[in-house]
Write a protein that holds these residues in place. Structure first.
Motif, PDB file in Angstrom:
ATOM      1  N   GLU A 204       0.831  -1.205   0.000  1.00  0.00           N
ATOM      2  CA  GLU A 204       0.000   0.000   0.000  1.00  0.00           C
ATOM      3  C   GLU A 204       0.867   1.257   0.000  1.00  0.00           C
ATOM      4  O   GLU A 204       0.619   2.210  -0.752  1.00  0.00           O
ATOM      5  N   ASP A 205       1.917   1.237   0.815  1.00  0.00           N
ATOM      6  CA  ASP A 205       2.768   2.418   0.907  1.00  0.00           C
ATOM      7  C   ASP A 205       3.617   2.594  -0.353  1.00  0.00           C
ATOM      8  O   ASP A 205       3.911   3.733  -0.751  1.00  0.00           O
ATOM      9  N   ARG A 206       4.000   1.495  -0.974  1.00  0.00           N
ATOM     10  CA  ARG A 206       4.743   1.604  -2.242  1.00  0.00           C
ATOM     11  C   ARG A 206       3.864   2.281  -3.296  1.00  0.00           C
ATOM     12  O   ARG A 206       4.351   3.085  -4.096  1.00  0.00           O
ATOM     13  N   VAL A 207       2.576   1.950  -3.298  1.00  0.00           N
ATOM     14  CA  VAL A 207       1.659   2.597  -4.237  1.00  0.00           C
ATOM     15  C   VAL A 207       1.544   4.084  -3.907  1.00  0.00           C
ATOM     16  O   VAL A 207       1.603   4.937  -4.800  1.00  0.00           O
ATOM     17  N   ALA A 208       1.404   4.398  -2.631  1.00  0.00           N
ATOM     18  CA  ALA A 208       1.272   5.805  -2.223  1.00  0.00           C
ATOM     19  C   ALA A 208       2.515   6.601  -2.612  1.00  0.00           C
ATOM     20  O   ALA A 208       2.424   7.722  -3.138  1.00  0.00           O
ATOM     21  N   GLN A 209       3.686   6.032  -2.363  1.00  0.00           N
ATOM     22  CA  GLN A 209       4.928   6.716  -2.716  1.00  0.00           C
ATOM     23  C   GLN A 209       5.069   6.865  -4.228  1.00  0.00           C
ATOM     24  O   GLN A 209       5.594   7.872  -4.716  1.00  0.00           O
ATOM     25  N   MET A 210       4.595   5.858  -4.955  1.00  0.00           N
ATOM     26  CA  MET A 210       4.662   5.936  -6.416  1.00  0.00           C
ATOM     27  C   MET A 210       3.750   7.052  -6.935  1.00  0.00           C
ATOM     28  O   MET A 210       4.081   7.721  -7.931  1.00  0.00           O
ATOM     29  N   VAL A 211       2.617   7.270  -6.278  1.00  0.00           N
ATOM     30  CA  VAL A 211       1.731   8.378  -6.658  1.00  0.00           C
ATOM     31  C   VAL A 211       2.495   9.699  -6.553  1.00  0.00           C
ATOM     32  O   VAL A 211       2.444  10.544  -7.449  1.00  0.00           O
ATOM     33  N   ALA A 212       3.222   9.873  -5.456  1.00  0.00           N
ATOM     34  CA  ALA A 212       4.002  11.097  -5.266  1.00  0.00           C
ATOM     35  C   ALA A 212       5.129  11.192  -6.289  1.00  0.00           C
ATOM     36  O   ALA A 212       5.381  12.266  -6.859  1.00  0.00           O
ATOM     37  N   LYS A 213       5.808  10.085  -6.522  1.00  0.00           N
ATOM     38  CA  LYS A 213       6.918  10.097  -7.477  1.00  0.00           C
ATOM     39  C   LYS A 213       6.440  10.453  -8.883  1.00  0.00           C
ATOM     40  O   LYS A 213       7.057  11.279  -9.571  1.00  0.00           O
ATOM     41  N   LEU A 214       5.354   9.843  -9.313  1.00  0.00           N
ATOM     42  CA  LEU A 214       4.824  10.135 -10.649  1.00  0.00           C
ATOM     43  C   LEU A 214       4.387  11.592 -10.780  1.00  0.00           C
ATOM     44  O   LEU A 214       4.398  12.157 -11.870  1.00  0.00           O
ATOM     45  N   THR A 215       4.011  12.184  -9.653  1.00  0.00           N
ATOM     46  CA  THR A 215       3.563  13.572  -9.669  1.00  0.00           C
ATOM     47  C   THR A 215       4.726  14.552  -9.827  1.00  0.00           C
ATOM     48  O   THR A 215       4.652  15.504 -10.615  1.00  0.00           O
ATOM     49  N   ILE A 216       5.823  14.317  -9.100  1.00  0.00           N
ATOM     50  CA  ILE A 216       6.887  15.332  -9.057  1.00  0.00           C
ATOM     51  C   ILE A 216       8.087  15.020  -9.952  1.00  0.00           C
ATOM     52  O   ILE A 216       8.843  15.932 -10.288  1.00  0.00           O
TER      53      ILE A 216
END
Length: 411
Positions: A84-96
């Motif tokens: 779950e946290d890997r997905v959340a972090q990936m959301v941030a990474k894809l954004t910035i």
């Protein structure tokens, strides 16, 4: 009707991030939920994650510690987030990442789109022909010692999305669970987790400010190659290299980092260097050893130059892996199954380490052939007592099917 949320995060982005995590694979986090288990209720899990992230109430679970053996025999701590946290972090990474990456220096190669270790090695090889000296830089415990205050200052300066800033601070302060300690591990005051999705991007951001931009501004005549925290800097003279190393030492101290004095060294990188004349005439970078080697020109003449080839440490590591396969005990497998068993890994080694000076892979080819000989002698009674007969048998098979084993393509 759209739900009112504190932050605007699209559901499509969360789905894209989940697909990226799935493609990257990875092990279970502290909650023991695998990617397959997470997908059993995928829509529900992603909706809950999106809802919490958009509301500002997402809090990551502690990282799980896994110890990974290094080539020097020591262990490296890898911190594993939950799926779950890997997905959340990936959301941030894809954004910035689309905004941050164009800011980074062209000679920063680690964990960036359209950049590779081979590009870094090729550029290092090219510059070693033009510059006589190299500083082989090793930062002491880089990922473990990153200053949180300085890192958050960098994030706040370059990142405009408030929700990313919020969660970045939570991620870098996420406790790391160790089996010998209680779950309520203390909140870290420095360092970022090796294994977290956002860590490579944060490392590049920090070193973009702490090193890349600084050296370009202050020492524009000294090019460098950087892959994460592995750094090579070029100089024309030994004195220039010494002065630059001292300046780098002071610069990193201002950024709360220190050099590993035992591993950091100044190297003479010309073809006629001798150990009695210079303390260091070779260096390792990204699994390759750069040192004087013979090459062949277009007319077929041999000449001495400064080139990269697979390092001794990498060879030893591969040999240990091959021995761990215990191939000679797998006598129930047909030869084709044995090829399927090891070809994927061997192909990866050849593709990476065979990019430069492929003849240096001979020792890898030798140990793989030795394993095949031991396997054949254990499997077939007709060659059990004779190494020569086993070799002849394998040569016959190779002549009939030269592509059966990937390493047979090596000359």
């Amino acid at each position: 009707m759209n739900e009112a949320k504190s932050y605007t995060i699209s559901k499509e982005l969360v789905m894209e991030a989940c697909q990226c995590v799935k493609e990257n694979k990875g092990s279970k986090g502290i909650d023991q939920v695998s990617i397959q288990k997470f997908e059993e209720k995928l829509d529900d899990n992603l909706y809950k994650l999106w809802n919490r992230m958009s509301s500002g109430c997402y809090f990551p679970k502690p990282y799980k510690t896994v110890m990974i053996p290094k080539s020097n025999g020591r262990l490296r701590q890898l911190s594993i987030p939950t799926v779950e946290d890997r997905v959340a972090q990936m959301v941030a990474k894809l954004t910035i990442e689309p905004t941050l990456d164009p800011l980074f220096h062209p000679d920063s190669y680690g964990y960036r789109p359209n950049k590779s270790a081979h590009q870094a090695v090729a550029k290092t090889r090219e510059r070693c022909w033009r510059y006589a000296w190299v500083i082989d830089l090793d930062i002491q415990g880089f990922f473990d010692n990153l200053d949180h205050t300085l890192l958050m200052d960098a994030i706040k300066h370059y990142v405009k999305e408030k929700w990313v800033i919020l969660y970045m601070e939570r991620w870098i302060k996420t406790p790391i669970f160790r089996p010998d300690q209680p779950v309520s591990s203390p909140v870290p005051t420095n360092g970022i987790a090796q294994g977290a999705v956002t860590s490579p991007l944060l490392a590049n951001l920090f070193l973009h400010i702490a090193f890349d931009s600084w050296i370009v501004r202050e020492y524009p005549n000294n090019p460098f190659e950087r892959y994460a925290d592995d750094i090579i800097i070029h100089a024309q003279t030994e004195e220039e290299a010494k002065q630059l190393l001292e300046a780098i030492t002071q610069r990193l101290k201002k950024c709360s980092l220190e050099l590993n004095k035992e591993k950091t060294k100044i190297v003479y990188c010309k073809k006629k260097g001798r150990e009695e004349d210079y303390p260091h005439i070779q260096f390792d970078f990204l699994g390759y050893t750069f040192r004087p080697r013979f090459a062949v020109d277009r007319q077929g003449k041999r000449f001495l130059t400064f080139l990269p080839a697979i390092s001794h440490k990498a060879i030893q590591h591969i040999q240990e892996i091959v021995r761990g396969w215990k191939v000679r005990t797998k006598i129930r497998l047909p030869l084709e199954a044995l090829a399927d068993y090891w070809n994927p890994k061997v192909r990866g080694w050849i593709q990476y380490y065979g990019k430069f000076y492929v003849s240096a892979l001979q020792s890898i080819k030798d140990i793989l052939d030795l394993m095949l000989i031991k396997w054949a002698r254990n499997k077939y009674k007709s060659v059990r007592r004779s190494v020569k007969k086993a070799k002849r048998l394998l040569q016959f098979i190779k002549d009939q099917n030269p592509n059966l084993f990937v390493h047979w393509s090596l000359k």
